[in-house]
Structures are given as C-alpha cells and as structure tokens.
Design a protein around this motif. Structure first.
Motif, mmCIF file in Angstrom:
data_model
loop_
_atom_site.group_PDB
_atom_site.id
_atom_site.type_symbol
_atom_site.label_atom_id
_atom_site.label_comp_id
_atom_site.label_asym_id
_atom_site.label_seq_id
_atom_site.Cartn_x
_atom_site.Cartn_y
_atom_site.Cartn_z
ATOM 1 N N VAL A 188 1.728 11.497 1.877
ATOM 2 C CA VAL A 188 0.996 10.496 2.483
ATOM 3 C C VAL A 188 0.084 10.776 3.455
ATOM 4 C CG1 VAL A 188 1.229 8.432 3.940
ATOM 5 C CG2 VAL A 188 2.970 8.664 2.264
ATOM 6 N N GLN A 189 0.672 11.970 4.226
ATOM 7 C CA GLN A 189 -0.385 12.373 5.532
ATOM 8 C C GLN A 189 -1.450 13.269 4.893
ATOM 9 O OE1 GLN A 189 -0.153 10.617 7.797
ATOM 10 N NE2 GLN A 189 1.842 9.897 7.851
ATOM 11 N N THR A 190 -1.185 13.992 3.807
ATOM 12 C CA THR A 190 -2.309 14.724 3.241
ATOM 13 C C THR A 190 -3.432 13.861 2.734
ATOM 14 O OG1 THR A 190 -1.080 15.235 1.257
ATOM 15 C CG2 THR A 190 -0.859 16.987 2.722
ATOM 16 N N LYS A 191 -2.927 12.690 2.199
ATOM 17 C CA LYS A 191 -3.824 11.753 1.757
ATOM 18 C C LYS A 191 -4.586 11.126 2.850
ATOM 19 C CE LYS A 191 -1.241 10.673 -2.623
ATOM 20 N NZ LYS A 191 -0.419 9.568 -3.482
ATOM 21 N N ILE A 221 4.661 5.141 7.183
ATOM 22 C CA ILE A 221 5.861 5.692 6.447
ATOM 23 C C ILE A 221 6.728 4.660 6.346
ATOM 24 C CG2 ILE A 221 7.468 7.396 6.358
ATOM 25 C CD1 ILE A 221 4.635 8.599 5.991
ATOM 26 N N LEU A 222 7.048 3.861 7.670
ATOM 27 C CA LEU A 222 7.909 2.866 7.653
ATOM 28 C C LEU A 222 7.675 1.578 7.011
ATOM 29 C CD1 LEU A 222 9.273 3.369 11.278
ATOM 30 C CD2 LEU A 222 10.611 4.035 9.171
ATOM 31 N N GLN A 223 6.338 1.341 6.948
ATOM 32 C CA GLN A 223 5.789 0.372 6.315
ATOM 33 C C GLN A 223 5.896 0.381 4.497
ATOM 34 O OE1 GLN A 223 1.820 -0.345 7.669
ATOM 35 N NE2 GLN A 223 2.541 -1.043 9.826
ATOM 36 N N LEU A 224 5.832 1.535 4.082
ATOM 37 C CA LEU A 224 5.798 1.893 2.754
ATOM 38 C C LEU A 224 7.247 1.959 2.330
ATOM 39 C CD1 LEU A 224 3.224 4.589 2.365
ATOM 40 C CD2 LEU A 224 3.064 2.348 1.435
ATOM 41 N N LEU A 225 8.275 2.239 3.306
ATOM 42 C CA LEU A 225 9.723 2.053 3.133
ATOM 43 C C LEU A 225 10.167 0.575 3.339
ATOM 44 C CD1 LEU A 225 10.551 5.530 4.677
ATOM 45 C CD2 LEU A 225 10.658 5.054 2.350
ATOM 46 N N ASN A 226 9.317 0.018 3.866
ATOM 47 C CA ASN A 226 9.861 -1.482 4.303
ATOM 48 C C ASN A 226 10.844 -1.493 5.106
ATOM 49 O OD1 ASN A 226 9.383 -4.287 4.279
ATOM 50 N ND2 ASN A 226 10.660 -4.750 2.388
ATOM 51 N N PRO A 277 14.427 3.029 -1.589
ATOM 52 C CA PRO A 277 13.473 2.266 -1.577
ATOM 53 C C PRO A 277 12.347 2.751 -2.737
ATOM 54 C CG PRO A 277 13.770 3.242 0.775
ATOM 55 C CD PRO A 277 14.985 3.786 -0.373
ATOM 56 N N GLU A 278 11.587 1.713 -3.082
ATOM 57 C CA GLU A 278 10.752 1.905 -4.273
ATOM 58 C C GLU A 278 9.937 3.073 -4.443
ATOM 59 O OE1 GLU A 278 8.126 -0.799 -7.375
ATOM 60 O OE2 GLU A 278 9.345 -1.574 -5.932
#
Length: 425
Positions: A184-187, A308-313, A409-410
């Motif tokens: 995520v962070q490299t993107k 990160i937490l948003q993507l993990l919901n 998590p998806e």
C-alpha cells in the motif's frame, strides 16, 4: 535539538513550551551562564588573535631591519599558550552546552492542546462503525490461544515475559500484514528500504532516543550497538551529515523492521496478550521535506497510515496529543487508536509526528535551496503504517465469530493464499 541562539533570544517562550510538556527540571539559567562565558571566551580569543597578527607583522619588520626579535617572539609564544588554554576551555563549555541541549525536548507546535496526560488529548476524527456482536466478544489472547496461532507460554520460555511465538496461520497472517502494508505504501509513493536493525550511538542520538531514553533500549555492550526501537531511527538517519538538494525533496521512505523496547516504566500495563511486547513488527513511514511543506505533509502522512485500517475495515479514531503526552522529539503528533471490542477500548496503533528541524539538527541533515544556494535544515516526519502486532490483534477481535473462528479481511486473502477463515482445529 533546539538552536542555542534561538533559546537565548527566546528564553521565556522556550521555558513556557518546555514546562507545558512537564519538563521543569531543565536549568535554563545554567544555559544562559554557559553561553555568556562561551561568548566571552570567543571575544577574548579574537583579541589575542588580532594581537598575535599585529605582533607577527612587527617581527617581520624588525628582522628586515636586523633588529632583535627575541622579546617579541616570546610574546607570540605566550599568546599562543593563552589561545590554546582558552580553546580547551571553550571546547569543554560547548560540550556542557550540547549535553544540556540534547536533553531539552522539542518545542510544541502552537496548535498542540495544553494538557497533562492522555486524558487531555483531543479527538480529531473518527472512522468506521463498531460491530454489534450477538455474543460476548473475547480478548485477542483467548482467540489466539484457542486457534493455536500464538503461543504465549513458549515465547516466554524462549526469551522472557512479553515475548511471543507466532505459528501456523498466525505467522502467516503477521507476514501477510507486513506485505500488505508495504504494498500500500509503496503505491503511495514511498521508497521501500531495509535498514540495519542494530545502530550506533550517533544514529540513536540523531532521532532523540539518546541520551534521555537509554533505559528503554536494548544494547549490545560488546559492539556498542543498539537494537532499534523503531525503523524511524535508521531510516531518518540515512541522510545524516549530508547536504541534500532542494530537488531531492520531498523524500518518502517506508521500511518493515522488528522493533525492540524494554518498556521500562510500563510495569503492570497491558501485561497480557500482544499489546505491549519487547519485540514486535512495524511498518514505518518517514518523510524529509522542506520546512514550508511539513504541516501539509503531516496530514498526508496521517491519511496514508489511516488507509490501512480503512482497507481492513476496522473502526478507529484519531486524537491530537496534548503537551503532556507528546513524545520528546515531536512538535505535533496524531495518534490513531484502533477499536478493540474484546477489550472494550481503543488502543494506539500509530503515532504520526512532525519533528520540524529538531531531528535534522541532531542528525546534521541539511539541504541547499536551488535559487539562493542557502543551506537549511529540512523537517522530518514519521508515523507507523502500522504497528503489525496491534493490527493482527485488532483483526482477531473485530473479525471474531461466535464459533471461535476469525474471518480474514478481504484485502488480505491474496496474501493468505486465498484463506478466508481461520478455524479452530
């Protein structure tokens, strides 16, 4: 480290902001006294040097005339002796001043709320909805032991208390989180680096861990090296004692490392489970930016960590740390606190901070302006993106099911070879 000239010229402001953090033991009168003595010595040395130059010219003139120069040469020697004595005294005074400066915390930003401790932190924003359980949610240590994915007892056997052994799908989930966070962070534009996990004293001093927090560190005495408490330490110091160009900035870097902390002073706090460990994994975000950009860059850094937490919901809140709770080197800090239903509370999972030029002065990181050629100190920032172990336990508590299983998590499933659920055996 604060600039000595700034302290002397703004002593009342520095005292006020330092006392707001609870640092009342710093002897500012001693700093002023030492600085006055330092300036007096410098002035005296300059006078001696001026006299030496004038006398040296006289020696040349007398020699050309064939006159005796013995007496005047003795004066040059005596001046040199006096200068050497004063230089040594100056060196000792500057060492004393530096020792005091290294123990003075950063000045808090004007936007930091004044308060005594974590109870005075201010809510900045919240994200996500807390799940409604149709059963009593369990704490993560009960879930992990029931699923046989973390062995707390054998972790203690292998090392001591506050060390844990991840195994099976627990180890796989921890590794999946590390890879997911880095991707995520490299993107997001961060350069991935893999720094040493052992660093020297100068590196620890550069980011503010030394000299004040030595008792928190694990030290390898034989080699005079320290195990890093966070990747912030080696990554920020990559450019120590270097002059960057303005075109180089902003610099964004991310790194996964294990982190090692004695947790001195935390006796009795979060003894059970994975919240407060001596060794834990973390993905760190570090920025080196132009001073005029650092406030904006802090907000972007916070958003990168929140993603990160948003993507993990997983629900969380962001708080602005007050003056009494903010870290030694930081000028302003946001804490991201994740919701843990099994414990019924929020726990810090990331601190995102702007250090302004505090660390760059200590580490001697500079940059040169393109147009003016002026050399300045950049601002440094960092944040956890995220603490991996705490993200691991947040997944266990937020995604636990009534039958004891935990849903993956998806966004993590491709890192888990398609595994969707960790089930009890």
């Amino acid at each position: 480290m604060l600039d000595l000239r700034f302290i002397v010229s703004n002593i009342d402001l520095v005292k006020e902001k330092t006392h707001a953090r609870g640092y009342t033991e710093i002897d500012f009168d001693e700093i002023l006294k030492l600085d006055k003595k330092r300036r007096e010595i410098i002035q005296t040395v300059e006078k001696y040097k001026k006299e030496r130059n004038e006398v040296s010219k006289q020696i040349g003139m007398l020699r050309r005339k064939g006159e005796d120069t013995k007496e005047i040469e003795e004066r040059v020697k005596s001046i040199k002796i006096e200068i050497d004595k004063l230089d040594e005294e100056l060196k000792n005074i500057e060492s004393e001043i530096k020792d005091i400066l290294l123990r003075i915390p950063n000045l808090i930003d004007d936007t930091v709320p004044i308060g005594e401790d974590e109870n005075d932190n201010v809510l900045y924003r919240e994200w996500g909805e807390k799940r409604n359980f149709d059963f009593e949610p369990k704490p993560h240590w009960d879930i992990a032991e029931a699923l046989d994915i973390v062995d707390f007892e054998r972790g203690v056997k292998l090392a001591k208390s506050r060390f844990s052994l991840y195994k099976g799908l627990g180890a796989k989930l921890e590794r999946a989180l590390i890879n997911f966070m880095l991707d995520v962070q490299t993107k997001n534009g961060y350069l991935e680096v893999m720094p040493p996990y052992l660093v020297n004293e100068q590196t620890m001093t550069g980011t503010g861990q030394l000299p004040k927090f030595e008792e928190e560190l694990f030290k390898c005495e034989r080699d005079n090296l320290y195990l890093i408490p966070t990747a912030e330490v080696p990554v920020t110091n990559i450019y120590a004692n270097e002059i960057l160009s303005e075109e180089d900035m902003p610099i964004y870097m991310t790194a996964y490392t294990p982190c090692f902390r004695r947790e001195a002073g935390s006796h009795g706090k979060d003894v059970r489970g994975l919240i407060r460990q001596h060794q834990f994994n973390k993905v760190e975000l570090v920025k080196i930016v132009k001073p005029e950009d650092s406030d904006t860059e802090l907000e972007k850094l916070l958003q990168n960590a929140e993603e990160i937490l948003q993507l993990l919901n997983i629900p969380y809140r962001v708080v602005t740390l007050c003056s009494g709770d903010i870290g030694f080197s930081a000028a302003k800090t946001y804490d991201i606190e994740v919701w843990l239903p099994g414990l019924g509370t929020y726990k810090e999972i990331s601190s995102c901070s702007n250090f302004k030029d505090f660390q760059s002065r200590r580490a001697n990181i500079k940059f040169r302006r393109k147009e003016t050629k002026k050399v300045e100190y950049p601002h440094t920032l960092n944040g956890s993106g995220l603490a991996v172990g705490r993200t691991f336990l947040a997944i266990l508590e937020n995604y636990q099911q009534k039958d004891g299983s935990v849903v993956i998590p998806e966004v993590l499933r491709k890192y888990m070879d398609g595994i969707e659920v960790i089930k009890p055996s």
